[in-house]
Scaffold this motif. Sequence first.
Motif, PDB file in Angstrom:
ATOM      1  N   PRO A 419       4.789  29.076  -6.126  1.00 53.84           N
ATOM      2  CA  PRO A 419       5.275  29.229  -7.756  1.00 53.84           C
ATOM      3  C   PRO A 419       4.171  28.330  -8.674  1.00 53.84           C
ATOM      4  CG  PRO A 419       6.358  27.368  -6.753  1.00 53.84           C
ATOM      5  CD  PRO A 419       5.617  27.725  -5.584  1.00 53.84           C
ATOM      6  N   PHE A 420       3.082  27.694  -8.169  1.00 54.49           N
ATOM      7  CA  PHE A 420       2.351  26.871  -8.866  1.00 54.49           C
ATOM      8  C   PHE A 420       1.197  27.822  -9.833  1.00 54.49           C
ATOM      9  CE2 PHE A 420       3.610  24.191  -5.513  1.00 54.49           C
ATOM     10  CZ  PHE A 420       4.554  23.292  -6.279  1.00 54.49           C
ATOM     11  N   SER A 421       0.454  28.483  -9.123  1.00 59.97           N
ATOM     12  CA  SER A 421      -0.631  29.195  -9.891  1.00 59.97           C
ATOM     13  C   SER A 421      -1.276  30.711  -9.184  1.00 59.97           C
ATOM     14  CB  SER A 421      -1.894  28.452 -10.128  1.00 59.97           C
ATOM     15  OG  SER A 421      -2.534  27.913  -9.145  1.00 59.97           O
ATOM     16  N   LEU A 422      -1.430  31.874  -9.637  1.00 56.56           N
ATOM     17  CA  LEU A 422      -2.059  32.949  -9.350  1.00 56.56           C
ATOM     18  C   LEU A 422      -2.510  33.676 -10.419  1.00 56.56           C
ATOM     19  CD1 LEU A 422       0.234  35.502  -9.538  1.00 56.56           C
ATOM     20  CD2 LEU A 422       1.472  34.419  -7.903  1.00 56.56           C
ATOM     21  N   ILE A 423      -3.239  34.688 -10.031  1.00 58.49           N
ATOM     22  CA  ILE A 423      -3.627  35.548 -11.004  1.00 58.49           C
ATOM     23  C   ILE A 423      -2.981  37.061 -11.011  1.00 58.49           C
ATOM     24  CG2 ILE A 423      -5.701  36.798 -11.794  1.00 58.49           C
ATOM     25  CD1 ILE A 423      -7.529  34.635 -11.082  1.00 58.49           C
ATOM     26  N   LYS A 424      -2.362  37.099 -11.975  1.00 53.49           N
ATOM     27  CA  LYS A 424      -1.564  38.587 -12.039  1.00 53.49           C
ATOM     28  C   LYS A 424      -2.040  39.305 -13.428  1.00 53.49           C
ATOM     29  CE  LYS A 424       3.256  40.022 -12.450  1.00 53.49           C
ATOM     30  NZ  LYS A 424       4.623  39.765 -12.627  1.00 53.49           N
ATOM     31  N   ASP A 425      -2.285  40.602 -13.093  1.00 52.40           N
ATOM     32  CA  ASP A 425      -2.797  41.665 -14.191  1.00 52.40           C
ATOM     33  C   ASP A 425      -4.129  40.809 -15.002  1.00 52.40           C
ATOM     34  OD1 ASP A 425      -0.859  43.262 -13.665  1.00 52.40           O
ATOM     35  OD2 ASP A 425       0.593  42.416 -15.314  1.00 52.40           O
ATOM     36  N   GLY A 426      -4.972  40.167 -14.150  1.00 59.61           N
ATOM     37  CA  GLY A 426      -5.910  39.488 -14.940  1.00 59.61           C
ATOM     38  C   GLY A 426      -5.951  38.311 -15.442  1.00 59.61           C
ATOM     39  N   HIS A 428      -3.995  34.217 -15.559  1.00 57.05           N
ATOM     40  CA  HIS A 428      -3.430  33.150 -14.698  1.00 57.05           C
ATOM     41  C   HIS A 428      -1.820  32.770 -14.982  1.00 57.05           C
ATOM     42  CE1 HIS A 428      -7.714  32.246 -14.474  1.00 57.05           C
ATOM     43  NE2 HIS A 428      -7.436  31.908 -13.455  1.00 57.05           N
ATOM     44  N   VAL A 429      -1.281  32.737 -14.055  1.00 56.82           N
ATOM     45  CA  VAL A 429       0.464  32.409 -14.234  1.00 56.82           C
ATOM     46  C   VAL A 429       0.860  31.462 -13.380  1.00 56.82           C
ATOM     47  CG1 VAL A 429       0.767  34.837 -15.161  1.00 56.82           C
ATOM     48  CG2 VAL A 429       1.137  34.338 -12.734  1.00 56.82           C
ATOM     49  N   GLY A 430       1.929  30.848 -13.411  1.00 60.07           N
ATOM     50  CA  GLY A 430       2.506  29.950 -12.562  1.00 60.07           C
ATOM     51  C   GLY A 430       3.078  28.732 -13.117  1.00 60.07           C
ATOM     52  N   PHE A 431       3.705  27.826 -12.403  1.00 60.61           N
ATOM     53  CA  PHE A 431       4.143  26.542 -13.022  1.00 60.61           C
ATOM     54  C   PHE A 431       3.126  25.573 -13.615  1.00 60.61           C
ATOM     55  CE2 PHE A 431       5.566  22.220 -12.858  1.00 60.61           C
ATOM     56  CZ  PHE A 431       6.806  22.160 -13.458  1.00 60.61           C
ATOM     57  N   ASP A 432       1.963  25.292 -12.793  1.00 62.94           N
ATOM     58  CA  ASP A 432       0.970  24.633 -13.275  1.00 62.94           C
ATOM     59  C   ASP A 432       0.469  25.050 -14.684  1.00 62.94           C
ATOM     60  OD1 ASP A 432       1.479  22.829 -11.230  1.00 62.94           O
ATOM     61  OD2 ASP A 432      -0.359  23.412 -10.065  1.00 62.94           O
ATOM     62  N   ILE A 433       0.063  26.431 -14.580  1.00 66.64           N
ATOM     63  CA  ILE A 433      -0.331  27.251 -15.942  1.00 66.64           C
ATOM     64  C   ILE A 433       0.286  26.990 -16.895  1.00 66.64           C
ATOM     65  CG2 ILE A 433      -1.378  29.106 -16.622  1.00 66.64           C
ATOM     66  CD1 ILE A 433      -2.973  28.100 -14.087  1.00 66.64           C
ATOM     67  N   GLU A 434       1.852  27.227 -16.891  1.00 65.42           N
ATOM     68  CA  GLU A 434       2.699  26.877 -18.259  1.00 65.42           C
ATOM     69  C   GLU A 434       2.666  25.597 -18.506  1.00 65.42           C
ATOM     70  OE1 GLU A 434       7.104  27.239 -19.407  1.00 65.42           O
ATOM     71  OE2 GLU A 434       6.491  28.334 -17.644  1.00 65.42           O
ATOM     72  N   LEU A 435       2.690  24.772 -17.768  1.00 63.12           N
ATOM     73  CA  LEU A 435       2.695  23.221 -17.981  1.00 63.12           C
ATOM     74  C   LEU A 435       1.441  22.901 -18.729  1.00 63.12           C
ATOM     75  CD1 LEU A 435       4.005  20.201 -17.477  1.00 63.12           C
ATOM     76  CD2 LEU A 435       2.556  20.045 -15.434  1.00 63.12           C
ATOM     77  N   SER A 436       0.289  22.958 -18.275  1.00 59.42           N
ATOM     78  CA  SER A 436      -1.116  22.712 -18.939  1.00 59.42           C
ATOM     79  C   SER A 436      -1.095  23.620 -20.323  1.00 59.42           C
ATOM     80  CB  SER A 436      -2.181  22.999 -18.248  1.00 59.42           C
ATOM     81  OG  SER A 436      -2.199  24.428 -17.595  1.00 59.42           O
ATOM     82  N   THR A 437      -0.611  24.872 -20.249  1.00 58.31           N
ATOM     83  CA  THR A 437      -0.640  25.502 -21.643  1.00 58.31           C
ATOM     84  C   THR A 437       0.188  24.868 -22.672  1.00 58.31           C
ATOM     85  OG1 THR A 437      -1.003  27.725 -20.236  1.00 58.31           O
ATOM     86  CG2 THR A 437      -0.276  27.864 -22.720  1.00 58.31           C
ATOM     87  N   ARG A 438       1.465  24.632 -22.310  1.00 58.13           N
ATOM     88  CA  ARG A 438       2.216  23.844 -23.476  1.00 58.13           C
ATOM     89  C   ARG A 438       1.641  22.596 -23.841  1.00 58.13           C
ATOM     90  NH1 ARG A 438       7.087  25.751 -23.877  1.00 58.13           N
ATOM     91  NH2 ARG A 438       8.035  27.477 -22.327  1.00 58.13           N
ATOM     92  N   PHE A 439       1.130  21.793 -22.663  1.00 53.34           N
ATOM     93  CA  PHE A 439       0.407  20.752 -23.185  1.00 53.34           C
ATOM     94  C   PHE A 439      -0.512  20.903 -24.134  1.00 53.34           C
ATOM     95  CE2 PHE A 439      -2.899  17.335 -22.234  1.00 53.34           C
ATOM     96  CZ  PHE A 439      -2.445  16.353 -22.953  1.00 53.34           C
TER      97      PHE A 439
END
Length: 994
Positions: A419-426, A428-439
């Motif tokens: 659940p941490f990171s992968l590429i979907k529809d081109g 980046h998604v995942g727990f780590d991605i959302e965390l850093s995006t929110r930060f």
Amino acid sequence: MKNCFNLLLLMAMLSLLGCGSKDRKITSLAGLEGGKIFAVPTGTAADQMVLKKFPDAKLVYLNNILDCALAVKGGKADAAVYDKPVLQNIAAKNGGVYVLPDLIVDDKYGFAVRLSDVPLKTTADGVLSELKANGTYNDMMKRWFPTKGGPSPMPVISFDGSNGVLKFGTAAVTEPMSFLDGNHNIVGFDVEFASYIAKKLNKQLEIIDMEFGAMLPALIAGKVDMIGAGLSITEERAKKVLFTQSYYPSGIAALVRDNAEPVTEVKNKKLTGIDDIKDKRIAVLLGSIHDTYATKNYPKAEIMEYQNVSDMLNGLNSGKVDVGFYDHISLKEIFKSNTSLGVLAANVFEVPIAAGINKKNTQLLQQFNSFLKEIKSNGVYDDMVDRWMNKDLTAMPDIPGSNANGVLRVGIVGDLGMPFSLIKDGKHVGFDIELSTRFAASIGKEFAPVDMPFGSLIASISTDKIDLITASMMITDERKKMINFSDPYFKSGVSVIAQKDNILLPDSNSIKSLEDISDKKIGIFTGTVHDAFVAKKYPKAQVLRYESTADMIMALKCDKVDAAMMDAITARLLLKKNPQLAVLSDDVLKMPLGVGFNKKNPELLKDYNNFLAEIKVDGTYKTIHKRWFEDDAEAAVMPVFSKVNSGKKIVAGVSVDDLPYVAMMNGEYVGFDIEMIRTFANRRHYQLEIITMEFPSLVAALAAGKVDMISDGIAISPERGEQINFSDSYADFNTAVIYAPKSKIANSDNPAVAEDNLPFFGKLKNSIYNNIVREKRYLLILKGLVVTIIISILSAIFGTLIGALICFLRMSKKKYLSVSAKLYISLLRGTPVLVLLMIIYYVVFASVNINPVIVAVIAFGLNFGAYVSEMFRISIESIDNGQKEAGTAGGFTKIQTFIHIIAPQALRRVLPVYKGEFISLVKMTSIVGYIAVQDLTKAGDIIRSRTFDAFFPLIMAAVIYLFLAWLLTRALDYVEFSVEPKRITSKREVEVKS
């Protein structure tokens, strides 16, 4: 007499029947006739040679020759076919097999030099004659081709080196001809022979390891002086290179079983637990903490390091490794596409995960920790955990951001997996991605993900290529030396996985008494008296420590632990909400509870003991005890305490865990211990302040004077008594052991659809859809292809210009210019391209914020220029001097002579070689992923990490590279055709006629 004769006749018949029941031992190639089964490595020409010799043979294709040999040894094939020296090496190391003396196809090995390098060939032939004459050759044969065991160590051969360097190209994967020994040195029969040649020439030997298929092109291009690695002498190769005399008579041979006794299958070899992997083949991700843990704890195991998850899973599925280490939280996603795998041991160890930040950027560290604390308090963090970890969602929420304060470059690993990171529809998604995006949004910066291999993250953060790492990076002491870690944002458990067929699952209901937990996994709270108790009472048990009751209960439900120890009263309360759990025993350990005080504050201790005696006399203690210990603690209501505004202030430390001792309800502290200390403070007119901390920190905080008293169901023990003072006991602490007698392993969610019975085109259709169409993965391929083309073309242009300049300097009559050019060529040709790429990115441009694509163009261009400069020089010098003199006599200047006479001829001669070097450059760009460039190869890796398809993305990338190479070759063919004299003459004739 007649009876004796009949008995002898019967025994003889039985003897003959017994002999006939066994297959005859195969001693020659004739024994392989009659439709025998041959194991051959996939991708070799061995199958064609077998069918030519044995038309009725049955072929079995395996990954490599070692797998073929094991198939023969296990009775699954009658023979394995491959090069004779390789088979001899396998037979020497593995009993039960041997190599037939006669060959299927004869072969001869030789070294190769350039066609023009007759002196080197002559020297090599002379050295071979000397070695055979003085007995050294026989010693080499014994050393590298022993009848039993592996090859002997490489002898020490001293070199004079006064005449320069002899560059020897080899492929160090052909044991015993050329291979890596235990110290990672390149050794072997060919290497020793090359060493004697270098010694004869008074040169140092420089060994250049490369792919087998790259050896001939490297020799022709002048990158090496001589090549050898079990290289067969063929007529086709002899047209391009000059071969030495054959130094080894080889050929394609057959390996068979040493006897025909039936193979007895070894039973009861299934894995039953973590203890069974100590001598197995363990797969880990390169550079991960799993790698360090496995290497340290299993010294006798063979640690197999993989660059990415897809390759590791392929190794597990194909049987190349026995077990693998991987994050437990990600296993559910893995098992969807790998239904043959299962968990051997869950959560072998747990390590906190945190964000990585440069040691100099303390401001960013403080900002991230504040942000993390905020989202944990306002519920955002819990929502993220629920969506990514529990509900398996893959959709990113809409997070409004701002770039008012610039860009936040975040290092991630796009193929880490859910659940941490992968590429979907081109994207980046995942727990780590959302965390850093929110930060990033919280500090007013634009989130800019930088996708790179895990091993490059720390180097990138240390050299300011990125600002932050959120790639599920576990905190270790070694990494702390390089970077700063934020507060942990998740705790990752590491599990061991293997093929289900190789796992012998234990009985889930095997725990029936306390004796049954003596070798099980037992969960306890960190810092409690249970730690020492379990170590003494159950020394063989595996102890897993938890910080909270919720974690321990979840561990029980998920079979991470077999049993858990906690307070008996707390256990009974928990079982009301968790009916699937049960109490194994509630009388395991009994200890008195007390309130802790600092040794320097005996007055407060005395005051509390007096208070305790008072409330036991006036009935207050009985009321409190009944409310929290006898009645339902969850239904208890805390009495109202008046606020004390005067008097001495005291600070009480607690660890909010669970009832009946300390809990938090409606934003207020409640529980037996809370009511006791509040009653004490009110009666003694103290201003009470309660602060929360982790349970293991309570004693340390009190001893250091951070708090005045501690109370949270703390058992009185001699060890704690050495650091603090305890009050008189106010209750007894009974330990209960709880377990899950009805626990079940649920692996049936989202089962993958089996495709084994689909026809070929059906499988191909599914592969195309999953790897290209689904989630718009074709966008990844197109983007990667564009990046590869840009880097290739720009590097070629830049390298050609650099090469022209270096060629000019190399041919200069000024010595300092010529020497400088020679130094550049030697330095660049002697440095691996990957090393050059990393040095330029992490060292040369360490303090510069530069696009990594530009860095790639510079690195590949510099390397390309070193080779093409020599091509230009050789082609120019190959033009006869009479051409220059004729131009000068015709009234041309030197420049005009070069442009109109020398250059066109040199161009025609250099283009064929230039074309091959350019194609090599295109393929060489596949390494740019190491500096966070998402090229075609990286796009394929990302797709593999998502689909877990080990082959199709690789084949797809190979086809695209092949097409790209063909397209660029055609373009260069057109250039080559356009400068042909005949074509130019024909064109002019047409123009004149018109």
